[in-house]
Design an enzyme around this catalytic site. Sequence first.
Site, short mmCIF file in Angstrom:
data_model
loop_
_atom_site.label_atom_id
_atom_site.label_comp_id
_atom_site.label_asym_id
_atom_site.label_seq_id
_atom_site.Cartn_x
_atom_site.Cartn_y
_atom_site.Cartn_z
N ASP A 1 0.94 -0.98 -0.06
CA ASP A 1 0.16 0.15 -0.03
C ASP A 1 0.92 1.16 -0.12
O ASP A 1 2.19 1.04 0.45
CB ASP A 1 -0.87 0.02 1.23
CG ASP A 1 -1.73 1.32 1.32
OD1 ASP A 1 -2.35 1.65 0.59
OD2 ASP A 1 -1.61 1.87 2.46
N ASP B 1 -1.69 -0.97 6.10
CA ASP B 1 -1.67 -0.18 7.60
C ASP B 1 -3.15 0.50 7.98
O ASP B 1 -3.53 0.28 8.94
CB ASP B 1 -0.86 0.96 7.88
CG ASP B 1 -1.00 2.17 7.17
OD1 ASP B 1 -1.39 1.94 6.24
OD2 ASP B 1 -0.83 3.18 7.79
N ASP C 1 -7.12 -1.02 3.84
CA ASP C 1 -6.32 -2.31 3.68
C ASP C 1 -6.69 -3.75 3.94
O ASP C 1 -6.21 -4.64 3.59
CB ASP C 1 -4.88 -2.12 4.01
CG ASP C 1 -4.20 -0.84 3.35
OD1 ASP C 1 -4.50 -0.46 2.08
OD2 ASP C 1 -3.46 0.01 4.15
#
Length: 380
Positions: free
Chosen positions: A83, A279, A283
Amino acid sequence: MYFIPFVAAAAAGTFWYWQLRTTDGSPILHAVSVLVIACPCALGLATPVAVLAGTGMAARKGILIKGGYVLERMLKVDTVVLDKTGTITEGKMSVTEILGDRIATLQYGASAEQGSEHLMGSAIVRHAHEQSIELFPLDSCQAVPGQGIIATMNRTRILVGKKTLLEQEGVRIPSAFDAEANNQERKGTTVVWVSRDTIVLGALALMDHPRPDAENAIERLHAMNLAVAMVTGDNQATAESIANQTGIRSVRAGMLPAEKAAMISGMRDRGHVVLMVGDGINDAPALAAADVGMAMATGSDIAMESAGVVLMSSNLMSAVMTLEMSKRTFAIIQQNLFWAFLYNIAAIPLAMAGLLSPIVAAAAMALSSVAVVTNSLRLR
Protein backbone atom coordinates in the site's frame (compact mmCIF):
# COMPACT_ATOMS: atom_id res chain seq x y z
CA MET A 1 3.59 -43.76 9.49
CA TYR A 2 6.45 -46.01 8.33
CA PHE A 3 9.15 -45.17 10.87
CA ILE A 4 7.70 -46.92 13.93
CA PRO A 5 6.81 -50.21 12.13
CA PHE A 6 10.28 -50.21 10.56
CA VAL A 7 12.04 -49.74 13.92
CA ALA A 8 9.85 -52.37 15.62
CA ALA A 9 10.63 -54.84 12.82
CA ALA A 10 14.36 -53.99 13.01
CA ALA A 11 14.38 -54.58 16.78
CA ALA A 12 12.51 -57.88 16.41
CA GLY A 13 14.84 -58.97 13.61
CA THR A 14 17.87 -58.03 15.69
CA PHE A 15 16.61 -60.07 18.64
CA TRP A 16 15.99 -63.21 16.58
CA TYR A 17 19.27 -62.86 14.68
CA TRP A 18 21.35 -62.70 17.88
CA GLN A 19 19.15 -65.31 19.56
CA LEU A 20 20.22 -67.79 16.88
CA ARG A 21 23.92 -66.85 17.14
CA THR A 22 24.44 -66.54 20.92
CA THR A 23 23.35 -68.27 24.10
CA ASP A 24 23.79 -65.36 26.56
CA GLY A 25 21.43 -62.46 27.28
CA SER A 26 22.86 -60.15 24.61
CA PRO A 27 19.98 -60.49 22.10
CA ILE A 28 17.59 -58.54 24.30
CA LEU A 29 20.27 -55.85 24.92
CA HIS A 30 20.89 -55.45 21.20
CA ALA A 31 17.14 -55.18 20.50
CA VAL A 32 16.75 -52.58 23.24
CA SER A 33 19.69 -50.63 21.79
CA VAL A 34 17.87 -50.48 18.45
CA LEU A 35 14.71 -49.16 20.11
CA VAL A 36 16.58 -46.59 22.22
CA ILE A 37 18.81 -45.28 19.42
CA ALA A 38 15.79 -44.89 17.12
CA CYS A 39 13.76 -42.83 19.60
CA PRO A 40 12.63 -39.97 17.29
CA CYS A 41 13.18 -37.12 19.76
CA ALA A 42 15.46 -35.23 17.36
CA LEU A 43 12.95 -35.60 14.53
CA GLY A 44 10.16 -34.36 16.78
CA LEU A 45 12.18 -31.36 17.92
CA ALA A 46 13.59 -30.42 14.51
CA THR A 47 10.69 -28.24 13.38
CA PRO A 48 8.95 -26.79 16.49
CA VAL A 49 12.16 -25.69 18.23
CA ALA A 50 13.35 -23.88 15.09
CA VAL A 51 9.96 -22.21 14.62
CA LEU A 52 9.92 -21.18 18.29
CA ALA A 53 13.42 -19.74 18.03
CA GLY A 54 12.58 -17.92 14.79
CA THR A 55 9.33 -16.36 16.04
CA GLY A 56 10.99 -15.49 19.35
CA MET A 57 13.83 -13.71 17.59
CA ALA A 58 11.29 -11.86 15.42
CA ALA A 59 9.33 -10.75 18.49
CA ARG A 60 12.46 -9.26 20.03
CA LYS A 61 12.93 -7.25 16.82
CA GLY A 62 9.34 -5.97 16.97
CA ILE A 63 7.86 -8.46 14.47
CA LEU A 64 4.85 -10.41 15.76
CA ILE A 65 4.19 -13.59 13.75
CA LYS A 66 0.89 -15.37 14.37
CA GLY A 67 2.06 -18.98 14.12
CA GLY A 68 4.52 -21.20 12.31
CA TYR A 69 2.16 -21.63 9.35
CA VAL A 70 2.71 -17.95 8.51
CA LEU A 71 6.49 -18.53 8.36
CA GLU A 72 5.89 -21.46 6.02
CA ARG A 73 3.71 -19.39 3.69
CA MET A 74 6.28 -16.58 3.56
CA LEU A 75 8.88 -19.04 2.30
CA LYS A 76 6.86 -19.42 -0.92
CA VAL A 77 6.06 -15.73 -1.52
CA ASP A 78 6.93 -14.53 -5.03
CA THR A 79 4.95 -11.26 -5.16
CA VAL A 80 4.90 -8.38 -2.68
CA VAL A 81 2.06 -5.83 -2.86
CA LEU A 82 2.59 -2.59 -0.93
CA ASP A 83 0.00 0.00 0.00
CA LYS A 84 1.22 3.56 -0.55
CA THR A 85 -0.01 5.82 2.23
CA GLY A 86 1.47 4.93 5.61
CA THR A 87 3.39 1.95 4.23
CA ILE A 88 5.72 3.21 1.51
CA THR A 89 5.21 6.78 2.65
CA GLU A 90 5.63 8.11 6.19
CA GLY A 91 1.92 8.62 6.74
CA LYS A 92 2.58 12.14 8.02
CA MET A 93 0.52 14.13 5.58
CA SER A 94 0.42 17.92 5.60
CA VAL A 95 -1.64 20.47 3.71
CA THR A 96 0.59 22.21 1.18
CA GLU A 97 -1.95 24.21 -0.84
CA ILE A 98 -5.62 25.21 -0.70
CA LEU A 99 -7.45 25.89 -3.94
CA GLY A 100 -10.55 28.06 -4.11
CA ASP A 101 -12.05 29.73 -1.02
CA ARG A 102 -9.27 29.00 1.46
CA ILE A 103 -11.17 29.64 4.70
CA ALA A 104 -14.44 27.96 3.71
CA THR A 105 -12.67 24.98 2.12
CA LEU A 106 -10.56 24.33 5.20
CA GLN A 107 -13.37 25.02 7.68
CA TYR A 108 -15.95 22.75 6.03
CA GLY A 109 -13.39 20.12 5.10
CA ALA A 110 -11.97 19.89 8.65
CA SER A 111 -15.46 19.94 10.20
CA ALA A 112 -16.49 16.91 8.13
CA GLU A 113 -13.24 15.10 8.90
CA GLN A 114 -13.05 15.86 12.63
CA GLY A 115 -14.09 12.32 13.61
CA SER A 116 -12.02 10.56 10.93
CA GLU A 117 -9.08 8.24 11.66
CA HIS A 118 -7.78 8.50 8.10
CA LEU A 119 -4.34 10.08 7.66
CA MET A 120 -5.61 12.73 5.25
CA GLY A 121 -8.57 13.59 7.46
CA SER A 122 -6.31 13.95 10.49
CA ALA A 123 -3.94 16.19 8.52
CA ILE A 124 -6.80 18.47 7.42
CA VAL A 125 -8.14 18.77 10.97
CA ARG A 126 -4.64 19.45 12.34
CA HIS A 127 -4.08 22.19 9.75
CA ALA A 128 -7.39 23.82 10.69
CA HIS A 129 -6.39 23.84 14.36
CA GLU A 130 -3.03 25.37 13.45
CA GLN A 131 -4.88 28.13 11.61
CA SER A 132 -7.21 28.64 14.64
CA ILE A 133 -10.27 27.87 12.54
CA GLU A 134 -13.42 26.94 14.46
CA LEU A 135 -15.08 23.68 13.37
CA PHE A 136 -18.81 23.16 12.93
CA PRO A 137 -20.65 20.44 14.88
CA LEU A 138 -21.90 17.60 12.67
CA ASP A 139 -25.45 16.30 12.46
CA SER A 140 -24.35 13.11 10.71
CA CYS A 141 -21.32 11.65 9.00
CA GLN A 142 -20.91 8.70 6.64
CA ALA A 143 -17.60 7.33 5.39
CA VAL A 144 -17.58 6.08 1.80
CA PRO A 145 -14.78 3.45 1.66
CA GLY A 146 -11.97 4.55 -0.62
CA GLN A 147 -13.83 7.73 -1.66
CA GLY A 148 -14.26 10.15 1.23
CA ILE A 149 -16.92 11.44 3.63
CA ILE A 150 -20.51 12.64 3.32
CA ALA A 151 -21.55 14.82 6.27
CA THR A 152 -24.48 17.03 7.15
CA MET A 153 -24.48 20.12 9.37
CA ASN A 154 -27.36 22.58 9.81
CA ARG A 155 -29.21 20.92 6.90
CA THR A 156 -26.17 21.49 4.69
CA ARG A 157 -24.65 18.54 2.87
CA ILE A 158 -20.84 18.47 2.82
CA LEU A 159 -18.74 16.19 0.59
CA VAL A 160 -15.03 15.74 1.28
CA GLY A 161 -13.01 13.32 -0.81
CA LYS A 162 -12.07 12.28 -4.31
CA LYS A 163 -13.24 13.92 -7.49
CA THR A 164 -15.22 10.75 -8.28
CA LEU A 165 -17.21 11.10 -5.03
CA LEU A 166 -18.37 14.58 -5.97
CA GLU A 167 -19.24 13.47 -9.50
CA GLN A 168 -21.21 10.47 -8.23
CA GLU A 169 -23.19 12.80 -5.97
CA GLY A 170 -24.03 15.17 -8.83
CA VAL A 171 -21.55 17.94 -8.02
CA ARG A 172 -19.95 19.53 -11.08
CA ILE A 173 -16.30 20.58 -10.72
CA PRO A 174 -15.42 23.79 -12.65
CA SER A 175 -12.77 23.23 -15.32
CA ALA A 176 -10.49 25.92 -13.83
CA PHE A 177 -10.43 24.08 -10.48
CA ASP A 178 -9.85 20.79 -12.25
CA ALA A 179 -6.82 22.15 -14.14
CA GLU A 180 -5.28 23.54 -10.93
CA ALA A 181 -5.83 20.20 -9.19
CA ASN A 182 -4.13 18.32 -12.03
CA ASN A 183 -1.09 20.58 -11.69
CA GLN A 184 -0.94 19.81 -7.97
CA GLU A 185 -1.19 16.05 -8.60
CA ARG A 186 1.70 16.17 -11.05
CA LYS A 187 3.80 17.52 -8.17
CA GLY A 188 3.06 14.35 -6.21
CA THR A 189 0.34 15.72 -3.94
CA THR A 190 -3.03 14.16 -3.12
CA VAL A 191 -6.02 16.41 -3.84
CA VAL A 192 -9.09 16.29 -1.59
CA TRP A 193 -12.20 18.12 -2.83
CA VAL A 194 -14.69 19.95 -0.63
CA SER A 195 -18.25 20.84 -1.66
CA ARG A 196 -21.24 22.37 0.14
CA ASP A 197 -24.55 21.13 -1.24
CA THR A 198 -23.87 21.28 -5.01
CA ILE A 199 -21.22 24.02 -4.92
CA VAL A 200 -17.49 23.24 -4.99
CA LEU A 201 -15.77 25.32 -2.31
CA GLY A 202 -12.27 24.24 -3.29
CA ALA A 203 -9.69 21.54 -2.79
CA LEU A 204 -6.84 20.76 -0.40
CA ALA A 205 -3.50 19.47 -1.69
CA LEU A 206 -1.73 17.18 0.77
CA MET A 207 1.82 15.87 0.54
CA ASP A 208 3.28 12.68 2.02
CA HIS A 209 6.94 11.71 1.57
CA PRO A 210 8.42 8.21 1.11
CA ARG A 211 9.93 6.60 4.19
CA PRO A 212 13.73 7.05 4.36
CA ASP A 213 14.25 3.29 4.15
CA ALA A 214 11.65 2.63 1.41
CA GLU A 215 14.00 2.71 -1.58
CA ASN A 216 16.55 0.43 0.11
CA ALA A 217 13.83 -1.99 1.24
CA ILE A 218 12.38 -2.25 -2.27
CA GLU A 219 15.87 -2.81 -3.71
CA ARG A 220 16.30 -5.69 -1.25
CA LEU A 221 12.97 -7.18 -2.29
CA HIS A 222 13.99 -7.02 -5.96
CA ALA A 223 17.34 -8.64 -5.03
CA MET A 224 15.34 -11.54 -3.53
CA ASN A 225 13.74 -12.03 -7.00
CA LEU A 226 10.34 -10.87 -5.77
CA ALA A 227 7.89 -8.94 -7.92
CA VAL A 228 6.95 -5.70 -6.14
CA ALA A 229 3.77 -3.73 -6.86
CA MET A 230 2.20 -0.66 -5.28
CA VAL A 231 -1.58 -0.29 -4.90
CA THR A 232 -3.29 2.86 -3.77
CA GLY A 233 -6.60 4.63 -3.84
CA ASP A 234 -4.70 7.78 -4.77
CA ASN A 235 -4.55 9.23 -8.28
CA GLN A 236 -2.18 7.93 -10.95
CA ALA A 237 0.08 11.00 -11.06
CA THR A 238 0.74 10.97 -7.30
CA ALA A 239 1.25 7.21 -7.26
CA GLU A 240 3.76 7.33 -10.12
CA SER A 241 5.65 10.15 -8.39
CA ILE A 242 6.14 8.00 -5.26
CA ALA A 243 6.94 4.93 -7.37
CA ASN A 244 9.67 6.78 -9.28
CA GLN A 245 11.25 7.90 -6.01
CA THR A 246 11.33 4.39 -4.54
CA GLY A 247 12.11 2.21 -7.57
CA ILE A 248 8.73 0.49 -7.91
CA ARG A 249 7.92 -0.52 -11.48
CA SER A 250 4.31 -1.72 -11.13
CA VAL A 251 1.66 0.75 -9.97
CA ARG A 252 -2.11 0.35 -9.61
CA ALA A 253 -3.80 3.64 -8.66
CA GLY A 254 -7.35 4.77 -7.98
CA MET A 255 -8.31 1.45 -6.40
CA LEU A 256 -11.14 0.94 -3.92
CA PRO A 257 -10.67 -1.51 -1.00
CA ALA A 258 -12.71 -4.22 -2.74
CA GLU A 259 -10.68 -3.74 -5.94
CA LYS A 260 -7.41 -4.21 -4.04
CA ALA A 261 -8.72 -7.48 -2.59
CA ALA A 262 -9.97 -8.61 -6.02
CA MET A 263 -6.59 -7.84 -7.59
CA ILE A 264 -4.77 -9.95 -4.99
CA SER A 265 -7.27 -12.80 -5.40
CA GLY A 266 -6.64 -12.66 -9.15
CA MET A 267 -2.89 -12.92 -8.60
CA ARG A 268 -3.41 -15.97 -6.40
CA ASP A 269 -5.70 -17.54 -9.00
CA ARG A 270 -2.85 -17.16 -11.52
CA GLY A 271 -0.55 -19.15 -9.23
CA HIS A 272 1.29 -16.36 -7.40
CA VAL A 273 1.92 -16.45 -3.66
CA VAL A 274 1.20 -12.92 -2.47
CA LEU A 275 2.41 -10.92 0.53
CA MET A 276 0.35 -7.77 1.18
CA VAL A 277 1.73 -4.97 3.38
CA GLY A 278 -0.64 -2.23 4.56
CA ASP A 279 -1.78 -0.27 7.56
CA GLY A 280 -5.21 1.28 7.06
CA ILE A 281 -8.87 0.28 7.30
CA ASN A 282 -9.00 0.31 3.50
CA ASP A 283 -6.25 -2.34 3.42
CA ALA A 284 -8.05 -4.90 5.60
CA PRO A 285 -9.84 -6.75 2.74
CA ALA A 286 -6.56 -7.00 0.77
CA LEU A 287 -4.64 -8.19 3.85
CA ALA A 288 -7.23 -10.92 4.39
CA ALA A 289 -7.20 -11.91 0.70
CA ALA A 290 -3.39 -12.33 0.51
CA ASP A 291 -1.51 -15.53 1.31
CA VAL A 292 0.30 -13.50 3.98
CA GLY A 293 -0.96 -10.19 5.34
CA MET A 294 1.54 -7.88 7.04
CA ALA A 295 0.27 -4.82 8.93
CA MET A 296 2.01 -1.85 10.48
CA ALA A 297 1.18 -1.51 14.19
CA THR A 298 0.83 2.24 13.65
CA GLY A 299 -2.20 1.51 11.48
CA SER A 300 -5.79 0.57 12.26
CA ASP A 301 -6.89 -2.24 14.59
CA ILE A 302 -8.84 -3.99 11.83
CA ALA A 303 -5.74 -4.09 9.61
CA MET A 304 -3.71 -5.72 12.39
CA GLU A 305 -6.50 -8.21 13.07
CA SER A 306 -6.65 -9.17 9.36
CA ALA A 307 -2.89 -9.72 9.07
CA GLY A 308 -0.75 -12.75 9.92
CA VAL A 309 2.25 -10.55 10.75
CA VAL A 310 2.28 -7.27 12.68
CA LEU A 311 5.27 -4.94 12.42
CA MET A 312 5.59 -2.99 15.66
CA SER A 313 7.86 -0.44 14.00
CA SER A 314 6.90 1.68 11.01
CA ASN A 315 10.16 0.71 9.31
CA LEU A 316 9.57 -0.93 5.92
CA MET A 317 12.85 -2.83 6.32
CA SER A 318 11.06 -4.90 8.96
CA ALA A 319 9.05 -6.51 6.15
CA VAL A 320 12.29 -7.46 4.39
CA MET A 321 13.74 -8.80 7.64
CA THR A 322 10.65 -10.97 8.15
CA LEU A 323 11.02 -12.59 4.73
CA GLU A 324 14.73 -13.16 5.27
CA MET A 325 14.09 -14.65 8.71
CA SER A 326 11.53 -17.04 7.24
CA LYS A 327 14.19 -18.36 4.85
CA ARG A 328 16.74 -18.67 7.69
CA THR A 329 14.25 -20.54 9.89
CA PHE A 330 13.45 -23.09 7.22
CA ALA A 331 17.12 -23.53 6.40
CA ILE A 332 17.65 -24.44 10.06
CA ILE A 333 14.68 -26.85 9.94
CA GLN A 334 16.16 -28.57 6.89
CA GLN A 335 19.53 -28.89 8.65
CA ASN A 336 17.83 -30.32 11.75
CA LEU A 337 15.91 -32.89 9.73
CA PHE A 338 19.01 -33.83 7.75
CA TRP A 339 21.11 -34.49 10.85
CA ALA A 340 18.25 -36.28 12.62
CA PHE A 341 17.75 -38.65 9.68
CA LEU A 342 21.49 -39.08 9.18
CA TYR A 343 21.86 -39.95 12.87
CA ASN A 344 19.21 -42.66 12.60
CA ILE A 345 20.54 -44.02 9.30
CA ALA A 346 24.04 -44.35 10.77
CA ALA A 347 23.18 -45.44 14.32
CA ILE A 348 20.46 -48.08 13.78
CA PRO A 349 22.74 -50.41 11.75
CA LEU A 350 25.42 -50.09 14.45
CA ALA A 351 22.90 -51.04 17.12
CA MET A 352 21.67 -53.99 15.03
CA ALA A 353 25.28 -55.12 14.61
CA GLY A 354 25.68 -55.23 18.38
CA LEU A 355 28.25 -52.41 18.47
CA LEU A 356 26.20 -50.11 20.76
CA SER A 357 25.08 -50.88 24.29
CA PRO A 358 21.74 -49.46 25.56
CA ILE A 359 23.68 -46.94 27.70
CA VAL A 360 25.68 -45.65 24.75
CA ALA A 361 22.51 -45.64 22.61
CA ALA A 362 20.67 -43.53 25.21
CA ALA A 363 23.56 -41.06 25.40
CA ALA A 364 23.70 -40.80 21.59
CA MET A 365 19.94 -40.27 21.39
CA ALA A 366 20.10 -37.47 23.98
CA LEU A 367 23.08 -35.92 22.21
CA SER A 368 21.16 -35.81 18.93
CA SER A 369 18.33 -33.90 20.61
CA VAL A 370 20.80 -31.46 22.16
CA ALA A 371 22.41 -30.96 18.75
CA VAL A 372 19.04 -30.13 17.13
CA VAL A 373 18.12 -27.65 19.87
CA THR A 374 21.56 -26.02 19.77
CA ASN A 375 21.40 -25.65 16.00
CA SER A 376 17.95 -24.05 16.29
CA LEU A 377 19.18 -21.56 18.88
CA ARG A 378 21.60 -20.18 16.30
CA LEU A 379 18.58 -18.21 15.07
CA ARG A 380 18.79 -16.15 18.26
